[in-house]
Design a protein around this motif. Sequence first.
Motif, PDB file in Angstrom:
ATOM      1  N   ARG A   1       0.808  -1.217   0.000  1.00 60.39           N
ATOM      2  CA  ARG A   1       0.000   0.000   0.000  1.00 60.39           C
ATOM      3  C   ARG A   1       0.844   1.272   0.000  1.00 60.39           C
ATOM      4  N   TRP A   2       1.916   1.333   0.752  1.00 68.61           N
ATOM      5  CA  TRP A   2       2.735   2.548   0.827  1.00 68.61           C
ATOM      6  C   TRP A   2       3.387   2.859  -0.515  1.00 68.61           C
ATOM      7  N   GLU A   3       3.745   1.845  -1.303  1.00 67.01           N
ATOM      8  CA  GLU A   3       4.314   2.093  -2.629  1.00 67.01           C
ATOM      9  C   GLU A   3       3.229   2.620  -3.566  1.00 67.01           C
ATOM     10  N   ALA A   4       2.035   2.088  -3.443  1.00 65.41           N
ATOM     11  CA  ALA A   4       0.935   2.540  -4.290  1.00 65.41           C
ATOM     12  C   ALA A   4       0.620   4.012  -4.027  1.00 65.41           C
ATOM     13  N   VAL A   5       0.665   4.416  -2.787  1.00 63.09           N
ATOM     14  CA  VAL A   5       0.400   5.814  -2.434  1.00 63.09           C
ATOM     15  C   VAL A   5       1.428   6.714  -3.107  1.00 63.09           C
ATOM     16  N   ARG A   6       2.685   6.332  -3.058  1.00 70.01           N
ATOM     17  CA  ARG A   6       3.740   7.139  -3.691  1.00 70.01           C
ATOM     18  C   ARG A   6       3.587   7.161  -5.213  1.00 70.01           C
ATOM     19  N   LEU A   7       3.265   6.008  -5.793  1.00 68.11           N
ATOM     20  CA  LEU A   7       3.091   5.951  -7.247  1.00 68.11           C
ATOM     21  C   LEU A   7       1.888   6.774  -7.701  1.00 68.11           C
ATOM     22  N   ARG A   8       0.813   6.779  -6.897  1.00 65.31           N
ATOM     23  CA  ARG A   8      -0.357   7.587  -7.259  1.00 65.31           C
ATOM     24  C   ARG A   8      -0.046   9.072  -7.187  1.00 65.31           C
ATOM     25  N   GLY A   9       0.832   9.460  -6.295  1.00 63.97           N
ATOM     26  CA  GLY A   9       1.193  10.877  -6.161  1.00 63.97           C
ATOM     27  C   GLY A   9       2.160  11.355  -7.236  1.00 63.97           C
TER      28      GLY A   9
END
Length: 93
Positions: free
Chosen positions: A78-86
Amino acid sequence: MACLGGAYGVAPEHRAQVTSRFPHIHVDWAAVDRALVLGPPPEQAARATSGEPHERLDWLELERGLRYWAAMTKPLRRWEAVRLRGAPDLLRT
């Protein structure tokens, strides 16, 4: 049908407005984004004859890739997805 509000892209709030206003009409936002990024026909013709790279199109494809990777990563990390979405939002600024 709707003013898209931008020269080379459509803001998320405009997409939401169009979707809520016309729920029965499917909009291919990827095709809309690509058409806007390519620009008007005279600009496309000038770019084709000059052989100049199309940076806006490259940025659009990078943004789509980042959003795709974020969607694929979400269930696993989840933390990687948050960064990729940003990341795509940073590219637009």
